[in-house]
Design an enzyme around this catalytic site. Sequence first.
Site, PDB file in Angstrom:
ATOM      1  CG  HIS A  86       5.509  -9.358   5.068  1.00 46.92           C
ATOM      2  ND1 HIS A  86       5.023  -9.503   6.551  1.00 46.92           N
ATOM      3  CD2 HIS A  86       6.150  -8.376   5.049  1.00 46.92           C
ATOM      4  CE1 HIS A  86       5.499  -8.360   6.972  1.00 46.92           C
ATOM      5  NE2 HIS A  86       6.189  -7.583   6.098  1.00 46.92           N
ATOM      6  CD  GLU A 102       5.862  -0.577   9.385  1.00 46.51           C
ATOM      7  OE1 GLU A 102       4.850  -0.535   8.754  1.00 46.51           O
ATOM      8  OE2 GLU A 102       6.850   0.310   9.114  1.00 46.51           O
ATOM      9  CB  VAL A 103       2.428  -6.472   9.087  1.00 43.02           C
ATOM     10  CG1 VAL A 103       0.989  -7.573   8.976  1.00 43.02           C
ATOM     11  CG2 VAL A 103       1.878  -5.173   8.519  1.00 43.02           C
ATOM     12  CG  ASN A 110      11.807  -5.686   7.416  1.00 43.01           C
ATOM     13  OD1 ASN A 110      12.917  -5.586   6.942  1.00 43.01           O
ATOM     14  ND2 ASN A 110      10.775  -5.026   6.421  1.00 43.01           N
ATOM     15  CB  ILE A 138      -0.892  -0.120   1.168  1.00 47.93           C
ATOM     16  CG1 ILE A 138      -2.328   0.949   1.142  1.00 47.93           C
ATOM     17  CG2 ILE A 138      -0.183   0.283   2.691  1.00 47.93           C
ATOM     18  CD1 ILE A 138      -3.341   0.809   2.056  1.00 47.93           C
ATOM     19  CG  HIS A 173       9.006  -6.125   1.831  1.00 48.34           C
ATOM     20  ND1 HIS A 173       8.151  -4.910   1.963  1.00 48.34           N
ATOM     21  CD2 HIS A 173       8.973  -6.527   3.187  1.00 48.34           C
ATOM     22  CE1 HIS A 173       7.748  -4.680   3.341  1.00 48.34           C
ATOM     23  NE2 HIS A 173       8.239  -5.660   3.978  1.00 48.34           N
TER      24      HIS A 173
HETATM   25  P1  AMP Z   1       7.113  -4.985   7.496  1.00 42.72           P
HETATM   26  O1  AMP Z   1       7.675  -3.536   8.085  1.00 42.72           O
HETATM   27  O2  AMP Z   1       8.089  -5.710   6.824  1.00 42.72           O
HETATM   28  O3  AMP Z   1       6.083  -5.610   8.742  1.00 42.72           O
HETATM   29  O4  AMP Z   1       6.136  -4.242   6.164  1.00 42.72           O
HETATM   30  C1  AMP Z   1       4.808  -4.341   6.312  1.00 42.72           C
HETATM   31  C2  AMP Z   1       4.430  -3.425   4.948  1.00 42.72           C
HETATM   32  O5  AMP Z   1       2.989  -3.685   4.858  1.00 42.72           O
HETATM   33  C3  AMP Z   1       4.742  -2.196   4.690  1.00 42.72           C
HETATM   34  O6  AMP Z   1       5.594  -2.073   3.621  1.00 42.72           O
HETATM   35  C4  AMP Z   1       3.419  -1.673   4.702  1.00 42.72           C
HETATM   36  O7  AMP Z   1       3.275  -0.436   3.686  1.00 42.72           O
HETATM   37  C5  AMP Z   1       2.321  -2.768   4.102  1.00 42.72           C
HETATM   38  N1  AMP Z   1       1.132  -2.578   4.259  1.00 42.72           N
HETATM   39  C6  AMP Z   1       0.613  -2.357   5.711  1.00 42.72           C
HETATM   40  N2  AMP Z   1      -0.924  -2.194   5.335  1.00 42.72           N
HETATM   41  C7  AMP Z   1      -0.936  -2.726   4.271  1.00 42.72           C
HETATM   42  C8  AMP Z   1      -2.447  -2.973   3.387  1.00 42.72           C
HETATM   43  N3  AMP Z   1      -3.506  -2.980   3.835  1.00 42.72           N
HETATM   44  N4  AMP Z   1      -2.139  -3.374   1.887  1.00 42.72           N
HETATM   45  C9  AMP Z   1      -1.089  -3.430   1.614  1.00 42.72           C
HETATM   46  N5  AMP Z   1       0.301  -3.323   2.144  1.00 42.72           N
HETATM   47  C10 AMP Z   1       0.064  -2.934   3.492  1.00 42.72           C
END
Ligand code: AMP
Length: 126
Positions: A110, A105-106, A97, A36, A112
């Site tokens: 995942h 963050e999530v 990450n 996003i 990237h």
């Molecule tokens: P990380 O820091 O590796 O956990 O990255 C989490 C990624 O998720 C970040 O690059 C965000 O921009 C992305 N992200 C968060 N919410 C969404 C969403 N609803 N759809 C797509 N990407 C998202």
Amino acid sequence: MPFDYDDQNIFAKILRGEIPNDTVAETEMSLAFNDISAQAPVHVLVIPKGAYTCHDDFAANASDAEIADLTRLTARVIAEKGLSTGDDGAGYRIITNSGRDGVQEVPHYHLHILGGRPLGRMLEKG
Ligand code: AMP
């Protein structure tokens, strides 16, 4: 130590269909969708549909089929985006990450996939 999966994370909500996503490719076991907040012309996230927090959780607890599926879907996205080094050598970067120092963050595993421009050095010093 067991991995504590938070099923309220945003990717879990995407997988349950509670919030939308911009799907790039999908299999029975994995989903690829556009980030996003893209950091490059191509910025796709690839996630397993299973509940795994990070790479070491996935490696330890996912089935061989899930691991193969995520790996192959990642390669399919790379090829479909024209980034394969087997084509014109454009190339790409895969990042995952994990945890606090990895600034994740999530908390749903995942990858990237980044590409479409020169990506610079891997890490800033410091
Ligand atoms: P990380 O820091 O590796 O956990 O990255 C989490 C990624 O998720 C970040 O690059 C965000 O921009 C992305 N992200 C968060 N919410 C969404 C969403 N609803 N759809 C797509 N990407 C998202």
